[in-house]
Design a protein around this motif. Sequence first.
Motif, short mmCIF file in Angstrom:
data_model
loop_
_atom_site.label_atom_id
_atom_site.label_comp_id
_atom_site.label_asym_id
_atom_site.label_seq_id
_atom_site.Cartn_x
_atom_site.Cartn_y
_atom_site.Cartn_z
N GLY A 43 0.79 -1.22 0.00
CA GLY A 43 0.00 0.00 0.00
C GLY A 43 0.82 1.27 0.00
O GLY A 43 0.27 2.38 0.07
N TYR A 44 2.17 1.16 -0.10
CA TYR A 44 3.02 2.34 -0.10
C TYR A 44 3.39 2.79 -1.50
O TYR A 44 4.11 3.78 -1.67
N GLY A 45 2.96 2.07 -2.52
CA GLY A 45 3.24 2.49 -3.88
C GLY A 45 2.56 3.81 -4.18
O GLY A 45 1.34 3.93 -4.08
N ARG A 46 3.34 4.81 -4.52
CA ARG A 46 2.79 6.16 -4.72
C ARG A 46 2.47 6.44 -6.19
O ARG A 46 1.39 6.91 -6.51
N ALA A 47 3.44 6.20 -7.08
CA ALA A 47 3.23 6.47 -8.51
C ALA A 47 4.32 5.76 -9.30
O ALA A 47 5.41 5.50 -8.77
N PRO A 48 4.05 5.43 -10.56
CA PRO A 48 5.10 4.84 -11.41
C PRO A 48 6.24 5.82 -11.62
O PRO A 48 6.13 7.01 -11.33
N VAL A 49 7.35 5.30 -12.15
CA VAL A 49 8.52 6.13 -12.43
C VAL A 49 8.15 7.28 -13.36
O VAL A 49 7.29 7.16 -14.24
N ASN A 50 8.78 8.42 -13.15
CA ASN A 50 8.60 9.65 -13.95
C ASN A 50 7.21 10.28 -13.81
O ASN A 50 6.80 11.06 -14.66
N GLN A 51 6.52 9.95 -12.72
CA GLN A 51 5.21 10.56 -12.46
C GLN A 51 5.14 11.06 -11.03
O GLN A 51 5.69 10.44 -10.12
N PHE A 52 4.43 12.20 -10.84
CA PHE A 52 4.22 12.72 -9.51
C PHE A 52 3.15 11.94 -8.77
O PHE A 52 2.16 11.49 -9.35
N SER A 53 3.35 11.79 -7.48
CA SER A 53 2.29 11.40 -6.55
C SER A 53 2.07 12.58 -5.63
O SER A 53 2.95 12.94 -4.84
N HIS A 54 0.92 13.24 -5.75
CA HIS A 54 0.59 14.37 -4.90
C HIS A 54 -0.22 13.87 -3.71
O HIS A 54 -1.39 13.49 -3.87
N PHE A 171 -2.85 24.39 -5.42
CA PHE A 171 -1.51 24.86 -5.76
C PHE A 171 -0.58 23.69 -6.03
O PHE A 171 0.17 23.68 -7.01
N GLN A 172 -0.65 22.67 -5.20
CA GLN A 172 0.19 21.48 -5.35
C GLN A 172 -0.01 20.82 -6.71
O GLN A 172 0.95 20.35 -7.34
N ALA A 173 -1.24 20.78 -7.19
CA ALA A 173 -1.57 20.09 -8.44
C ALA A 173 -0.91 20.75 -9.65
O ALA A 173 -0.85 20.13 -10.73
N GLN A 174 -0.42 21.98 -9.50
CA GLN A 174 0.18 22.68 -10.63
C GLN A 174 1.63 22.27 -10.88
O GLN A 174 2.22 22.68 -11.89
N PHE A 175 2.21 21.47 -10.00
CA PHE A 175 3.54 20.92 -10.25
C PHE A 175 3.37 19.66 -11.10
O PHE A 175 2.67 18.72 -10.71
N THR A 176 3.99 19.63 -12.27
CA THR A 176 3.80 18.52 -13.20
C THR A 176 5.14 18.01 -13.72
O THR A 176 6.15 18.74 -13.72
N LEU A 177 5.13 16.77 -14.21
CA LEU A 177 6.30 16.15 -14.83
C LEU A 177 5.89 15.58 -16.18
O LEU A 177 4.81 15.00 -16.32
N THR A 178 6.78 15.72 -17.16
CA THR A 178 6.55 15.17 -18.50
C THR A 178 7.83 14.50 -18.97
O THR A 178 8.86 15.15 -19.14
N ALA A 179 7.78 13.19 -19.19
CA ALA A 179 8.94 12.46 -19.69
C ALA A 179 9.03 12.60 -21.20
O ALA A 179 8.02 12.57 -21.91
N THR A 180 10.26 12.77 -21.71
CA THR A 180 10.46 12.89 -23.15
C THR A 180 10.84 11.55 -23.79
O THR A 180 10.86 11.44 -25.01
N GLY A 181 11.17 10.56 -22.97
CA GLY A 181 11.52 9.24 -23.49
C GLY A 181 10.71 8.17 -22.80
O GLY A 181 9.63 8.42 -22.24
N ARG A 182 11.21 6.95 -22.82
CA ARG A 182 10.53 5.85 -22.15
C ARG A 182 10.61 6.04 -20.64
O ARG A 182 11.47 6.74 -20.12
N SER A 183 9.69 5.42 -19.94
CA SER A 183 9.68 5.47 -18.48
C SER A 183 9.87 4.06 -17.93
O SER A 183 8.92 3.31 -17.75
N ARG A 184 11.12 3.73 -17.67
CA ARG A 184 11.46 2.42 -17.17
C ARG A 184 12.19 2.58 -15.84
O ARG A 184 13.00 3.50 -15.67
N LEU A 185 11.95 1.68 -14.91
CA LEU A 185 12.71 1.69 -13.67
C LEU A 185 14.15 1.25 -13.93
O LEU A 185 14.40 0.38 -14.77
N PRO A 186 15.12 1.82 -13.21
CA PRO A 186 16.49 1.31 -13.31
C PRO A 186 16.53 -0.17 -12.91
O PRO A 186 15.77 -0.63 -12.06
#
Length: 433
Positions: A43-54, A171-186
Amino acid sequence: MTSSTAQEEWAYVAGVQAYVYGYPLVEIVRTCALMTAVDAPTGYGRAPVNQFSHCPRPWTHEDRDVVTPANDLLYSMAWLNLADGPVVLATPAPTGRYFVIELVDAYSDNFRNLSPRVVGPGASRFALVGPGWSGTLPDGTEEIRCPTNLVWVLGRVLIDGPDDMHEARAFQAQFTLTATGRSRLPQSVVDYRPSTSPDIAFFDNLARAMQDNPPPAADAGLVAQFARIGLGGRQRFDAGPASEARLAGLQRAAKAGAQLIEGHTRSRRALPWSINYAGGRLGTDYLARACTAMKGLGALASDEALYALGDFDANGEQLDGARQYVLHFPAGQLPPVDAFWSVSIYGSDFFFADNPIRRYAIGDRSRDLRRGKDGSLDIHIQHTEPRQGISNWLPAPSGRFYLILRLYHPRDEILKRDYVIPAVQRVDESTAG
């Protein structure tokens, strides 16, 4: 001394150094694996890689994926893998509300902060790129070159009480992330092996993490010594010849390394408060870096925030919920800050403890605090409700605990060590209530 004994002792000595050096890196990978596992039963999973969890509420005793969280803020968390290209971070125009976007590398270093003091008066867009990236930046972005491909983005937005929650979330919701390539975990995150106690799995995790995140040049001399126990920036862990003896040494080293770090998280002189004035930027002070990762992962650099840790009372005895205490701020001597301050309380496991009033911190925005006639402030710290009532009560767990006094935008008087934080005083239980 037999050859086997010599091999074990050499592995032990080098292994302790490697454990202290690598603990922050492994802790970062562990936290990334936990927080990006969105389908895991924890239950601690917040968001996939390259994505915000607000997170839509302040953290409580129910949140146990990052040690020593604050309870004054809305957190925004994201884990970035920049190996496949830049990730664009957008920030809104400042409104007067305190916020900071902290950038942490794989070795737990807070290498950059974005706050109203930095981003300017308008909305901004930043292109976060890895250490080896080259190419054309997305239009309208400012480059931030990161020391490692794995980056933890840790945002904080201040809440001014329950009535402010809606506006703070907007206000918090206005912080965003956009990946330009693939989103894979290391791969080191994918292959991370959890362990309930220090053992050889630590070195497996460390080797993989060092593959994905090569150590900085400043660490080259120390890291070169780890090759003889099967650790290197570009090789997998392999104990090599005489592996039985080396493995025995490394198992001992893991236990000793964990004990060494834990012991140094507390003031060695049993002082009431200890302050790390370097904050989250510790360079080659590897032991201090490991201690911060164990007891305050994600600590900000000291120009943004100072953290004072309190493990002991004025008599040098460890704080314990079996006793009752008061933290007394004389009139005019509240913590000197330009943003805000708060005192948070944690159990021996480094997390908030459940309590009947769901209060985990008291600070300058706490409502209904009672002041002395002279303007002083007493914070009552104990397990049971004080005789004075709950207004100034910071509930303690039943066993040992510690405090963190957070000072955001600390003033010169504490940065120059002119301000002395009052010691926590043990009080007579017959009068404390």
